[in-house]
Design an enzyme around this catalytic site. Structure first.
Site, PDB file in Angstrom:
ATOM      1  N   GLU A  79       0.874  -1.161   0.000  1.00  0.00           N
ATOM      2  CA  GLU A  79       0.000   0.000   0.000  1.00  0.00           C
ATOM      3  C   GLU A  79       0.916   1.216   0.000  1.00  0.00           C
ATOM      4  O   GLU A  79       1.850   1.286   0.801  1.00  0.00           O
ATOM      5  CB  GLU A  79      -0.877   0.034   1.264  1.00  0.00           C
ATOM      6  CG  GLU A  79      -1.818   1.238   1.239  1.00  0.00           C
ATOM      7  CD  GLU A  79      -2.594   1.454   2.535  1.00  0.00           C
ATOM      8  OE1 GLU A  79      -2.229   0.847   3.555  1.00  0.00           O
ATOM      9  OE2 GLU A  79      -3.554   2.247   2.519  1.00  0.00           O
ATOM     10  N   ARG A  98       5.902 -12.452   9.170  1.00  0.00           N
ATOM     11  CA  ARG A  98       6.639 -11.247   8.815  1.00  0.00           C
ATOM     12  C   ARG A  98       7.956 -11.211   9.565  1.00  0.00           C
ATOM     13  O   ARG A  98       8.138 -11.875  10.584  1.00  0.00           O
ATOM     14  CB  ARG A  98       5.812 -10.004   9.127  1.00  0.00           C
ATOM     15  CG  ARG A  98       5.479  -9.853  10.598  1.00  0.00           C
ATOM     16  CD  ARG A  98       4.951  -8.460  10.920  1.00  0.00           C
ATOM     17  NE  ARG A  98       3.626  -8.192  10.384  1.00  0.00           N
ATOM     18  CZ  ARG A  98       3.376  -7.248   9.482  1.00  0.00           C
ATOM     19  NH1 ARG A  98       4.354  -6.504   9.018  1.00  0.00           N
ATOM     20  NH2 ARG A  98       2.156  -7.036   9.054  1.00  0.00           N
ATOM     21  N   LYS A 119       4.977   0.537   9.892  1.00  0.00           N
ATOM     22  CA  LYS A 119       4.921   1.789   9.137  1.00  0.00           C
ATOM     23  C   LYS A 119       4.364   2.918   9.982  1.00  0.00           C
ATOM     24  O   LYS A 119       4.814   4.046   9.903  1.00  0.00           O
ATOM     25  CB  LYS A 119       4.041   1.607   7.899  1.00  0.00           C
ATOM     26  CG  LYS A 119       4.785   1.056   6.694  1.00  0.00           C
ATOM     27  CD  LYS A 119       3.950   1.305   5.443  1.00  0.00           C
ATOM     28  CE  LYS A 119       4.056   0.141   4.489  1.00  0.00           C
ATOM     29  NZ  LYS A 119       3.101   0.252   3.361  1.00  0.00           N
TER      30      LYS A 119
END
Length: 560
Positions: free
Chosen positions: A36, A261, A271
């Site tokens: 994104e 992850r 983020k």
RNA sequence: UGGGGCAUGGUGCAACGGCAGCACACCGGACUUUGAAUCCGUGGAUCCAGGUUCGAAUCCUGGUGCCCCGGCCA
């Protein structure tokens, strides 16, 4: 399968191998990397990038780059550009397969109409709060929306009016009609479209309804012919929904596969938190060398090949784990040790005067640029004279037993030059050593004595007359705890930031060859470690180097 | 008895019914024109309890621990 592929064995490859055996995708492997565009990529994304591009390549398949831009309130073209630059920097190529979820807005709308016609979606007027209430709890089923059984015609009409902008934000949503009693929240009539009168960075104001991730992602994968949709563990619960949409739509059905992850010690990989660091001024920008962003790491002097082998070596699994930062630095050190240009630089200079070396004499030594790289045996010329600078830590007036660098009466080797013996120490009124006098052995030119006597210590040096002045920035770990998420009660993760993560050294003395360094070039400065010529702040005449590796254990040592 | 997922040296990843292996870290030694690097070496692991089997990290049963899920974020 080649041995190379076999050696990379992991559960994802097992799944693909099985698909290839059963022929589910006709032997095809097509992956995608779907960021994104709401922030910069970080080392965690690198794992995903290497995985997606790496697996596709090994199986003779392709990888698409797709921006998951379904939420215009958070996204920006700045991020799109940085993401593309980062992926290219890593050395991966998506050719012309650059897509945006927003490319499929029309398709997604058509599919939504289909689902409504099939009686599988409805427009719902429950408010956000009401919806949460209707959704039930972990242990109790949800309740069906009072709007759930509208007619197809009514739903179609409402959706059209949603698209046409008749309603304000939050007025209604389009929901999939699945099962409010499902133990999986994602299946309790999830929202497919919400109304957002926001400017989208690509479609501007063409749309005021935007699809949700769960709806957009599977259809996007399907449209692109993605075979293996690799994502992180938190989407495991979403897979039934991913499958549901594709089954109901009766379109090509990729396989979603989830992996854990990356977590790194000392490193925040969120983020949202990284954005907080930028916004609150803990760092100067997303590409600050202290940031774990790929841009920051690039500026810090990390090499793409090191990052790629790191991704290779950490493997892929479904285990939640925290990889030790030492492994990353090991891989980088391994790469740089062989390929980084070797130079001499003195960070904290101490003047050395060689009394028996003629003041007006100058000579130069041929020194290898890459002593550890058998393929590159180039040399450069380093000037020498009677006044030098050495690292102040390479001299001690009263050395402990096992100190074998320079000290009064002791002999050491000046790297690639001469043996010198310390004869005198000069101090200022405060008792600080200001300069050191030595004598040199003319027979030891090149760094080997004629009589074969050995010295234990070898130190680096720079000729004072020829030295280039520079500023060196020492960046340390931004976080002071192995797991920066472990904060005290009531604390913010920024409480764990190392307030001394940046030290600026002025008046550093570099060998003159460094005046011709290229921006972004990494160097090994002897015992001082690895540095990278800064890409942003450097101006002609003011070389600025960033330290590439900061030893993790420097923190541990400080604690003692 | 909400649902989903994961447990292998200190750390990360392998082994897919057949001698538990690799890397990082740690420790020891050798070598060295930096004490770095390099080379060699030691030690150390299958969450627990049952079961199946000639044989279980792997299969079965039951526990325990940890992670994720109640955005109109992705």
């Amino acid at each position: 399968m080649s041995d190379l592929v076999k050696s990379k064995s992991n559960f994802i490859r097992d799944i693909i191998d099985e698909h290839n055996q059963t022929g589910r995708f006709g032997g095809k492997v097509h992956t995608r990397f779907p960021p994104e565009p709401n922030g910069y990529l970080h080392i965690g994304h690198a794992k995903s990038i290497c995985l997606n591009f790496g697996i596709a390549k090994d199986y003779g398949g392709l990888t698409n780059l797709r921006f998951d831009d379904t939420n215009p309130t958070k996204e920006d073209v700045e991020y799109v550009e940085s993401i593309k630059a980062n992926i290219r920097w890593l050395g991966f190529d998506w050719d012309d397969r650059e897509y945006f979820a927003s490319d499929y807005f029309e398709t997604l709308y058509d599919c939504a109409v289909q689902l409504i016609k099939k009686g599988k979606a409805f427009v719902c007027h429950l408010s956000a709060d009401e919806l949460r209430d209707y959704r039930g709890t972990l242990t109790e089923p949800g309740r069906e929306s009072p709007y759930r059984n509208r007619t197809v015609e009514e739903n179609l009409d409402l959706l059209t009016r949603m698209r046409q902008g008749e309603f304000p934000d939050g007025y209604c949503t389009l929901r999939a009609k699945i099962d409010m009693g499902s133990p999986n929240f994602n299946m309790r009539d999830p929202v497919m479209y919400r109304i957002l009168h926001a400017e989208h960075h690509r479609t501007a104001d063409d749309w005021c309804i935007y699809p949700m991730y769960d709806y957009a992602h599977c259809v996007s994968d399907s449209v692109e012919g993605i075979t293996h949709s690799i994502c992180t563990l938190e989407f495991e619960d979403h897979r039934p929904l991913y499958d549901w949409f594709l089954d109901e739509l009766e379109i090509f059905h990729p396989q979603q596969i989830e992996f854990a992850r990356l977590n790194l010690t000392y490193t925040v990989m969120s983020k949202r938190k990284l954005l907080q660091l930028v916004k609150e001024g803990f760092v100067t920008s997303w590409d600050d060398p202290r940031m774990p962003s790929l841009s920051g790491m690039q500026r810090r002097g990390y090499t793409p090949s090191a990052i790629k082998s790191f991704a290779e070596i950490i493997g892929v699994a479904k285990n939640n784990s925290i990889v030790d930062m030492e492994l990353l630095e090991h891989v980088l050190r391994d790469d740089l040790n062989q390929h980084a240009t070797r130079r001499m630089a003195v960070l904290r200079p101490l003047k050395v005067i060689i009394d028996n070396y003629p003041e007006d004499k100058e000579e130069s030594f041929e020194v290898p640029d890459f002593p550890q790289d058998p393929d590159r045996q180039t040399k450069r010329s380093v000037p020498f004279s009677n006044v030098l600078y050495i690292e102040s830590e390479d001299f001690m007036e009263n050395p402990p037993a096992k100190y074998y660098r320079l000290a009064p009466g002791k002999e050491v080797r000046l790297m690639n030059a001469y043996y010198v013996t310390c004869t005198e120490v000069v101090k200022d009124e405060a008792g600080q050593v200001t300069e050191v006098h030595c004598t040199y052995d003319p027979e030891s030119r090149g760094g080997m004595s004629a009589d074969g006597r050995k010295v234990r210590g070898t130190i680096h040096w720079v000729s004072a007359r020829h030295a280039v002045d520079a500023e060196v920035r020492l960046y340390d770990m931004l976080f002071t705890k192995p797991n920066p998420y472990e904060v005290e009660e009531g604390g913010d993760f920024t409480d764990n930031i190392n307030k001394h993560s940046l030290e600026v050294l002025k008046g550093c003395k570099l060998e003159p060859n460094l005046a011709f360094a290229e921006v972004g070039q990494s160097f090994q400065f002897m015992r001082n470690g690895y540095f990278c010529l800064d890409m942003v702040d450097s101006k002609p005449g003011s070389l600025v180097f960033n330290r590439t590796i900061s030893l993790v254990d420097s923190w541990a040592k400080m604690q003692k």
